[in-house]
Scaffold this motif. Structure first.
Motif, mmCIF file in Angstrom:
data_model
loop_
_atom_site.group_PDB
_atom_site.id
_atom_site.type_symbol
_atom_site.label_atom_id
_atom_site.label_comp_id
_atom_site.label_asym_id
_atom_site.label_seq_id
_atom_site.Cartn_x
_atom_site.Cartn_y
_atom_site.Cartn_z
ATOM 1 N N LEU A 129 -30.700 -61.062 20.731
ATOM 2 C CA LEU A 129 -30.465 -61.037 19.376
ATOM 3 C C LEU A 129 -28.991 -60.416 19.048
ATOM 4 N N PRO A 130 -28.684 -59.437 19.559
ATOM 5 C CA PRO A 130 -27.184 -59.026 19.240
ATOM 6 C C PRO A 130 -26.122 -59.844 19.619
ATOM 7 N N ALA A 131 -26.388 -60.919 20.326
ATOM 8 C CA ALA A 131 -25.507 -61.805 21.052
ATOM 9 C C ALA A 131 -25.421 -63.009 20.174
ATOM 10 N N LEU A 132 -26.329 -62.998 19.023
ATOM 11 C CA LEU A 132 -26.361 -64.331 18.497
ATOM 12 C C LEU A 132 -25.009 -64.431 17.481
ATOM 13 N N ALA A 133 -24.386 -63.522 17.111
ATOM 14 C CA ALA A 133 -23.167 -63.640 16.137
ATOM 15 C C ALA A 133 -22.493 -62.767 16.711
ATOM 16 N N LEU B 8 -17.124 -69.276 25.702
ATOM 17 C CA LEU B 8 -16.861 -67.860 25.474
ATOM 18 C C LEU B 8 -18.021 -67.052 25.450
ATOM 19 N N ALA B 9 -19.173 -67.693 24.888
ATOM 20 C CA ALA B 9 -20.427 -66.814 24.743
ATOM 21 C C ALA B 9 -20.898 -66.772 26.156
ATOM 22 N N PHE B 10 -21.097 -67.848 27.099
ATOM 23 C CA PHE B 10 -21.415 -67.920 28.238
ATOM 24 C C PHE B 10 -20.796 -66.972 29.052
ATOM 25 N N ILE B 11 -19.456 -66.959 29.338
ATOM 26 C CA ILE B 11 -18.582 -66.019 29.872
ATOM 27 C C ILE B 11 -18.911 -64.285 29.442
ATOM 28 N N GLY B 12 -19.038 -64.319 28.209
ATOM 29 C CA GLY B 12 -19.117 -62.894 27.564
ATOM 30 C C GLY B 12 -20.703 -62.428 28.108
ATOM 31 N N TRP C 238 -22.380 -63.418 30.767
ATOM 32 C CA TRP C 238 -22.384 -63.381 32.185
ATOM 33 C C TRP C 238 -21.660 -61.937 32.582
ATOM 34 N N ASN C 239 -20.514 -61.581 32.082
ATOM 35 C CA ASN C 239 -19.725 -60.342 32.280
ATOM 36 C C ASN C 239 -20.622 -59.163 31.804
ATOM 37 N N ASP C 240 -21.164 -59.391 30.773
ATOM 38 C CA ASP C 240 -21.918 -58.185 30.162
ATOM 39 C C ASP C 240 -22.847 -57.226 31.314
ATOM 40 N N TYR C 241 -22.488 -56.065 31.245
ATOM 41 C CA TYR C 241 -23.487 -55.316 32.149
ATOM 42 C C TYR C 241 -24.290 -54.283 31.649
ATOM 43 N N ILE C 242 -23.460 -53.348 30.640
ATOM 44 C CA ILE C 242 -23.933 -52.197 30.164
ATOM 45 C C ILE C 242 -25.020 -52.412 29.090
ATOM 46 N N TRP C 243 -24.961 -53.605 28.549
ATOM 47 C CA TRP C 243 -26.166 -53.735 27.314
ATOM 48 C C TRP C 243 -27.527 -54.230 27.880
#
Length: 145
Positions: A58-62, A114-118, A120-125
Motif C-alpha cells: 500500500l505505501p508503495a502504490l503512489a 523504477l518501482a521494481f528497483i526501489g 528490490w532495494n528497500d530493506y528497512i520498511w
C-alpha cells in the motif's frame, strides 16, 4: 495506475487548488523517507496491517516522483488529442484509459522499472512491518555448537 491518474489530473484537468497540491507534491520530493517512517508505521499499525503483505504494498502504490514523471509526460501530449476525443463523445475516464495510457507506454515502463528497483532495494520498511515473532526466536534447545 494511481500515479498515472494523478499525473493526468495535474497535467490536463482544471480544478481548484491544483497549483497548491502540485506545490505540496514537489515539496514531498525533498522529504527523505526516514523522516516519515515512524508515522507511517503508526498508521499501518492502527489499520491493523502489520505482518501482512498489504503493509508493504500500500505505501508503495503512489510516489511523488512517479506522479511528477507522469505529469511531465502528459504535458507533452497535445491538447488537440483530448479535444478530438471529447468531440467524439469520450468522457474524462475514457480519455485517460483509451488515449493517454496507450500513448504513455514509455512512462509506464519507466515507472514500472523504477518501482521494481526501489522495492528490490528497500530493506528497512519490510523489516519494520513484517515482524512475525516466530522468525526472531532463536532455539537454543538443540546443541548446534
Amino acid at each position: 495506475m494511481i500515479n498515472g491518474m494523478a499525473g493526468f489530473a495535474f497535467a490536463k484537468l482544471q480544478f481548484t487548488g491544483k497549483k497548491v497540491l502540485f506545490g505540496i507534491l514537489l515539496a514531498l520530493l525533498i522529504v527523505p523517507f526516514e523522516t516519515i517512517l515512524i508515522s507511517q508505521f503508526r498508521i499501518i499499525h492502527k489499520i491493523g496491517l502489520v505482518d501482512t503483505r498489504l503493509a508493504v504494498i500500500l505505501p508503495a502504490l503512489a510516489g511523488a516522483f512517479n506522479i511528477y514523471l507522469f505529469r511531465n509526460f502528459f504535458m507533452a501530449i497535445p491538447e488537440e488529442m483530448i479535444e478530438s476525443a471529447k468531440l467524439n463523445g469520450a468522457n474524462t475516464w475514457q480519455i485517460f484509459w483509451r488515449i493517454m495510457i496507450p500513448m504513455s507506454k514509455p512512462a509506464v515502463a519507466t515507472v514500472g522499472t523504477l518501482a521494481f528497483i526501489g522495492s528490490w532495494n528497500d530493506y528497512i520498511w519490510p523489516l519494520m512491518v513484517l515482524t512475525d515473532k516466530c522468525s526472531f526466536k532463536i532455539k537454543f534447545d538443540q546443541k548446534s555448537y
